[in-house]
Design an enzyme around this catalytic site. Structure first.
Site, PDB file in Angstrom:
ATOM      1  N   PHE A 139       0.165 -40.703  14.309  1.00 38.03           N
ATOM      2  CA  PHE A 139       1.904 -41.433  15.263  1.00 38.03           C
ATOM      3  C   PHE A 139       2.457 -40.253  14.954  1.00 38.03           C
ATOM      4  O   PHE A 139       3.107 -41.093  13.902  1.00 38.03           O
ATOM      5  CB  PHE A 139       1.588 -42.448  15.802  1.00 38.03           C
ATOM      6  CG  PHE A 139       2.195 -42.954  16.551  1.00 38.03           C
ATOM      7  CD1 PHE A 139       1.745 -42.387  18.362  1.00 38.03           C
ATOM      8  CD2 PHE A 139       3.635 -43.165  16.305  1.00 38.03           C
ATOM      9  CE1 PHE A 139       2.166 -43.163  19.222  1.00 38.03           C
ATOM     10  CE2 PHE A 139       4.083 -43.271  18.100  1.00 38.03           C
ATOM     11  CZ  PHE A 139       3.477 -42.832  19.053  1.00 38.03           C
ATOM     12  N   ASP A 179      -3.004 -48.922  10.141  1.00 35.87           N
ATOM     13  CA  ASP A 179      -2.124 -48.641  11.162  1.00 35.87           C
ATOM     14  C   ASP A 179      -3.568 -48.753  12.004  1.00 35.87           C
ATOM     15  O   ASP A 179      -4.506 -47.918  12.077  1.00 35.87           O
ATOM     16  CB  ASP A 179      -1.502 -47.890  11.298  1.00 35.87           C
ATOM     17  CG  ASP A 179      -0.842 -47.690  13.133  1.00 35.87           C
ATOM     18  OD1 ASP A 179      -1.457 -47.903  13.933  1.00 35.87           O
ATOM     19  OD2 ASP A 179       0.193 -46.807  13.374  1.00 35.87           O
ATOM     20  N   ARG A 218      -5.571 -38.795  28.081  1.00 33.55           N
ATOM     21  CA  ARG A 218      -6.197 -39.421  27.130  1.00 33.55           C
ATOM     22  C   ARG A 218      -6.604 -39.459  28.664  1.00 33.55           C
ATOM     23  O   ARG A 218      -6.497 -40.127  29.264  1.00 33.55           O
ATOM     24  CB  ARG A 218      -5.395 -39.893  26.261  1.00 33.55           C
ATOM     25  CG  ARG A 218      -4.929 -39.516  25.410  1.00 33.55           C
ATOM     26  CD  ARG A 218      -4.092 -39.927  24.527  1.00 33.55           C
ATOM     27  NE  ARG A 218      -3.852 -41.299  25.010  1.00 33.55           N
ATOM     28  CZ  ARG A 218      -2.920 -41.914  23.680  1.00 33.55           C
ATOM     29  NH1 ARG A 218      -3.002 -42.033  22.913  1.00 33.55           N
ATOM     30  NH2 ARG A 218      -1.881 -42.647  24.173  1.00 33.55           N
ATOM     31  N   TYR A 255       0.541 -54.873  22.656  1.00 32.59           N
ATOM     32  CA  TYR A 255       0.408 -54.390  24.656  1.00 32.59           C
ATOM     33  C   TYR A 255      -0.774 -52.979  25.287  1.00 32.59           C
ATOM     34  O   TYR A 255      -0.771 -52.860  25.909  1.00 32.59           O
ATOM     35  CB  TYR A 255       1.771 -53.635  24.528  1.00 32.59           C
ATOM     36  CG  TYR A 255       2.597 -52.266  23.670  1.00 32.59           C
ATOM     37  CD1 TYR A 255       1.917 -51.455  23.409  1.00 32.59           C
ATOM     38  CD2 TYR A 255       3.556 -53.252  22.883  1.00 32.59           C
ATOM     39  CE1 TYR A 255       2.690 -50.453  22.788  1.00 32.59           C
ATOM     40  CE2 TYR A 255       4.019 -51.792  21.646  1.00 32.59           C
ATOM     41  CZ  TYR A 255       3.691 -50.553  21.859  1.00 32.59           C
ATOM     42  OH  TYR A 255       4.135 -49.647  21.088  1.00 32.59           O
ATOM     43  N   LYS A 256      -1.798 -52.717  23.841  1.00 35.48           N
ATOM     44  CA  LYS A 256      -2.462 -51.624  24.783  1.00 35.48           C
ATOM     45  C   LYS A 256      -4.216 -52.151  24.430  1.00 35.48           C
ATOM     46  O   LYS A 256      -4.282 -53.155  25.720  1.00 35.48           O
ATOM     47  CB  LYS A 256      -3.249 -50.640  23.359  1.00 35.48           C
ATOM     48  CG  LYS A 256      -1.899 -50.029  22.608  1.00 35.48           C
ATOM     49  CD  LYS A 256      -2.518 -48.826  21.414  1.00 35.48           C
ATOM     50  CE  LYS A 256      -0.688 -48.564  20.961  1.00 35.48           C
ATOM     51  NZ  LYS A 256      -0.686 -47.725  22.142  1.00 35.48           N
TER      52      LYS A 256
END
Length: 446
Positions: free
Chosen positions: A147, A244, A418, A269-270
């Protein structure tokens, strides 16, 4: 439109559609987690949500929790709330994350700061500790397809501390001819269906390695790394490893203690449904907590928070890795999802995730492959996290069409749409309806 109705048959053969609808119905009926979908805000609407791997739906219980906090705790107790409960909340919720989502015993996980800030603090702390023990250890290993934040943070720390970056590049695909591999080199395209394997990491680490930073689940393709094996390789080289967990916490089983993690950082928040910008969590193995030096010294990490002394004396344990005032309101909502994850078990969530992504791949093969779409994620469920990426040159425009129709995936270059499937809030019928919408959008673009 409802989730159980096809968006459009169009040029697609009606027989495969009927078979897929029947399969989705059977899978939904057999789903042991299906009863939890109604606990999420918006689950009753026709909107198809394919972006739970970027921002999870809120639980209805969280709406009530936030309202009650504003009225009773913030509004009623005011500043007394710090003494009564808020000061300990980052550690209590951190321990809940450890139990429910990352396999960590108490006292090793804390909530606070953003993912970026926590990555900076902990990668730099690990780098400094490595250099202090061996000045030759000046390399930070990271992969080219990690990322952007991870890559940018590592480059900044290397420049700041006189180190250098060792880049790992997964095997080249035809479009990646010429991509470079080594201690430095230009960013080139990579094969997004692959990731960092044990073989690649062994080639990259050595006596000069200070820290390895890897993602457990790749943000573009969903590639699931072999975390236990990669951790062993980093340790055999004498390096620290930082994981991560942003795309795995709450979706993929993690055993931070059993797999001998040093450090991990993840967002909330995922799959943890903490809400937009909810604070990230940090895990630091207890054996390292007094060895690592906090690089952003703030009052909340001091041994006596309210002494307001003339110099900084770090607290013991995880408190020393806090810097400023904890974002209390931002960490409230995730408590409801953590309780749900702990109740149903991460293994059950992973089983539903595999079933959803397997179904999505089958639907893509039947409906989207005739339009030139390829699956840019591992087909082996054991090597895939909780999302599937579908590749086609038109996907940026397709995504814009879908958003206008209340079908919400997201887009990642190169040409990747995605499909993020949150196991607790996504049904098989919803997955089929959304992919039918993708097929219709591709026909419209053609």
């Amino acid at each position: 439109m409802t989730r159980t109705e096809p968006v459009a048959d169009g040029a697609a053969d009606g027989a495969p559609i009927a078979l897929l609808q029947a399969e989705a119905s059977v899978l939904d009926d057999a789903d042991p987690l299906r009863g939890h979908r109604d606990a999420f805000v918006g689950a009753e609407t026709s909107l198809v949500y394919f972006d739970g791997n970027s921002l999870g739906r809120p639980l209805r219980a969280s709406v009530d929790r936030l309202a009650a906090f504003t009225r009773d705790e913030w509004g009623g107790r005011l500043i007394r709330g710090w003494d009564e409960s808020w000061m300990q909340l980052p550690f209590e919720i951190g321990d809940a994350i450890g139990r429910a989502a990352i396999g960590a015993a108490g006292g090793q996980t804390v909530v606070g700061d953003s993912t970026t800030v926590l990555l900076y603090k902990l990668v730099r702390a690990a780098f400094d500790a490595a250099v202090a023990s061996d000045p030759a250890r000046v390399e930070i290993v990271v992969d080219r397809d990690n990322f952007p934040t991870d890559r940018y943070v590592v480059e900044g720390i290397a420049a700041e501390r006189g180190g250098r970056v060792r880049w790992v590049v997964p095997p080249a695909s035809p479009r990646a001819a010429g991509a470079s591999h080594g201690a430095s080199g230009g960013v080139g395209p990579v094969d997004v269906t692959s990731g960092v394997t044990p073989e690649l990491l062994r080639e990259a680490v050595g006596p000069q390695t200070a820290v390895v930073l890897l993602s457990h689940v790749a943000y573009r393709s969903g590639f699931l790394a072999d975390a236990p094996a990669l951790t062993r390789i980093a340790h055999e080289a004498g390096a620290f490893i930082v994981w991560d967990l942003c795309h795995s916490a709450g979706s993929v089983p993690v055993e931070a203690d059993a797999w001998d993690f040093d450090i991990a950082v993840g967002c909330t928040y995922k799959y943890l449904n903490g809400g937009p910008g909810s604070p990230a969590f940090a895990y630091i193995a207890s054996r390292l907590q007094d060895r690592l030096v906090q690089p952003i010294q703030g009052w909340m990490g001091a041994a006596d928070v309210f002494a307001m002394g003339p110099s900084y004396i770090p607290a013991t344990g995880m408190r020393r890795f806090l810097s400023g005032t904890p974002p209390i309101v931002g960490m409230l909502a995730m408590q409801d999802t953590l309780a749900l994850i702990e109740a149903v078990g991460i293994e059950a969530i992973r089983a539903k995730s595999i079933a959803l992504t397997d179904f999505a791949v089958r639907v893509a093969d039947a409906l989207l492959e005739p339009h030139g779409v390829t699956v840019a994620s591992p087909r082996d469920a054991a090597a895939r996290g909780g999302h599937v990426t579908l590749s086609h040159p038109a996907m940026r425009r397709v995504t814009a069409r879908l958003w206008a129709q209340d079908v919400i995936p997201d887009y990642r270059d190169p040409g990747g749409l995605r499909i993020g499937l949150s196991p607790l809030s996504t049904s098989f019928a919803e997955t089929l309806a959304g992919l039918q919408a993708v097929e219709a959008a591709l026909r419209a673009e053609a």
